[in-house]
Structures are given as structure tokens and as C-alpha cells.
Scaffold this active site. Sequence first.
Site, PDB file in Angstrom:
ATOM      1  N   CYS A   1       0.840  -1.198   0.000  1.00 21.15           N
ATOM      2  CA  CYS A   1       0.000   0.000   0.000  1.00 21.15           C
ATOM      3  C   CYS A   1       0.879   1.254   0.000  1.00 21.15           C
ATOM      4  CB  CYS A   1      -0.912   0.002   1.223  1.00 21.15           C
ATOM      5  SG  CYS A   1      -2.048   1.417   1.293  1.00 21.15           S
TER       6      CYS A   1
ATOM      7  N   ASP B   1       0.466   3.844   1.706  1.00 20.31           N
ATOM      8  CA  ASP B   1       0.419   4.507   3.020  1.00 20.31           C
ATOM      9  C   ASP B   1       1.826   4.948   3.466  1.00 20.31           C
ATOM     10  OD1 ASP B   1      -1.737   4.232   5.677  1.00 20.31           O
ATOM     11  OD2 ASP B   1       0.386   4.646   6.049  1.00 20.31           O
TER      12      ASP B   1
ATOM     13  N   ARG C   1       3.132   5.301   6.253  1.00 19.74           N
ATOM     14  CA  ARG C   1       3.660   4.740   7.508  1.00 19.74           C
ATOM     15  C   ARG C   1       4.331   3.384   7.325  1.00 19.74           C
ATOM     16  NH1 ARG C   1      -2.106   5.146  10.337  1.00 19.74           N
ATOM     17  NH2 ARG C   1      -2.603   4.392   8.241  1.00 19.74           N
TER      18      ARG C   1
ATOM     19  N   HIS D   1      -2.055  -3.953   5.201  1.00 16.45           N
ATOM     20  CA  HIS D   1      -1.705  -3.479   6.550  1.00 16.45           C
ATOM     21  C   HIS D   1      -2.968  -3.149   7.334  1.00 16.45           C
ATOM     22  CE1 HIS D   1      -2.350   0.974   5.907  1.00 16.45           C
ATOM     23  NE2 HIS D   1      -2.336   0.560   4.662  1.00 16.45           N
TER      24      HIS D   1
ATOM     25  N   CYS E   1      -5.772   0.405   7.254  1.00 15.82           N
ATOM     26  CA  CYS E   1      -5.614   0.841   5.864  1.00 15.82           C
ATOM     27  C   CYS E   1      -6.809   1.722   5.458  1.00 15.82           C
ATOM     28  CB  CYS E   1      -5.533  -0.377   4.937  1.00 15.82           C
ATOM     29  SG  CYS E   1      -5.334   0.063   3.189  1.00 15.82           S
TER      30      CYS E   1
END
Length: 215
Positions: free
Chosen positions: A47, A49, A51, A103, A106
Site C-alpha cells: 500500500c 500509506d 507509515r 496493513h 488501511c
Amino acid sequence: MTNTNASSYQHLLRNNKTWVDSKTNNDPTYFNDLSKGQSPEFLYIGCSDSRLPINMMTNTDPGHIFLHRNIANMVHQNDANLESVLEYAIHSLHVKTIIVAGHHKCGGVAAALGPKTEGVIEDWIRPIRSVYADNKKELDEHACTADRLSELNVIAQIKSLTQTRPFLKALSTKNAPNLVGWVLQLETGLIKDIPLPLDEWKKDEILPQTFVNTP
Ligand SMILES: [Zn+2]
């Protein structure tokens, strides 16, 4: 641009210089060596994302992991971006293992549990709504529906990956890479390995009996 943004932006460049210095102090030819080529063992599809810095999370150096990232780590059929990554990774780089990583927490998965919206992302995450519909009872009873849906979505996307042209071509020559499903647990930082229903996929002729998975 605000002063705060300018400062943050300049910070990136300063950090880059510090990182380059730290690498070359340890090994003066580090970047010269790195620029000669790559032979990564892994293709990672994860993803977008912010983080999830997978090299940091796995403590791996540049050159180890070939990367593709999109919202909610999706494997759409006929996605030219992903298929070209797959083709290059499988048939030119000869990666040994493909990791699809979702994750917890999400945003893309959370959106698929919410009301339908207008826009591109709705089209992108539509397959996750199907994963939810297909597993509604289990998911509704789970302590954290969204996190479990992230895990089931990883399995669904790997199943989709097995039907992409580059992977089918690799299967036909018995050179298919291993398949691994991960969920990155943001709340602990730990990676969770997700068992894949390979026997079921073989029974359903999604994968050939000859497929061997030894990551
Ligand atoms: Zn995400």
C-alpha cells in the site's frame, strides 16, 4: 509555500546529504557499486500509506526489494503499471519471491467498508467490497472487521496476481516465483505472515498442481 513547508522540504535534502555521507564514510565506493545494477530477490507489492517504509521495517539495504505500491495493495487485471512491474520483475530480474502486503488501519480498506462515493478511488477499491461481501459473516463477527478485511484482501489480490499475464507465462515455463502474503501491523510494527490457500487454488485449477511454493 509556507515557511514550514519550505523548512520541511529543505530538511529532506539535508537528510539526503547526511545519508550519502554516512554511506560513503563506511564504504567510499557504495554508490558506484550500487549504480552497476540490481538483482533483487523480492518483488514487494504494498500500500502507498506513508507509515510503511518496508526497507526500514525489514532492515534491508537498497537493491534487495523491487517495489510497487498503490492504494490498498491492489492487483487489478490489465493494470499496465502493475503488469509491467510484474513482467520486468519476473522475467528480467528473476525475483525469487513476490510479497503482497496489506496493513492494519488501511484507509483504502476502511473506505471499502463505508458508503459508496463518486470518484476514481471507488472504482479502484471496488474489489475489496466483493471480498467483504464474500466473507461478511466472518468479518462482521471479527473483533476488528477492517483489519481482518485487510488480511483477506491480501489473499484475494494474490489470487488475482496468479491470473496476470506475466505470472501465467511464468507458470507455463515452471519458473513462477514464490508467493507470500503479509499484513503489516501498524499497532506493533510487526509483520504477520498470512497463510495462502494454495491447495484450494490447485483444486480449483487456479494454480497448476506443479506449482511449488518455497519462500
Ligand atoms: Zn493502506
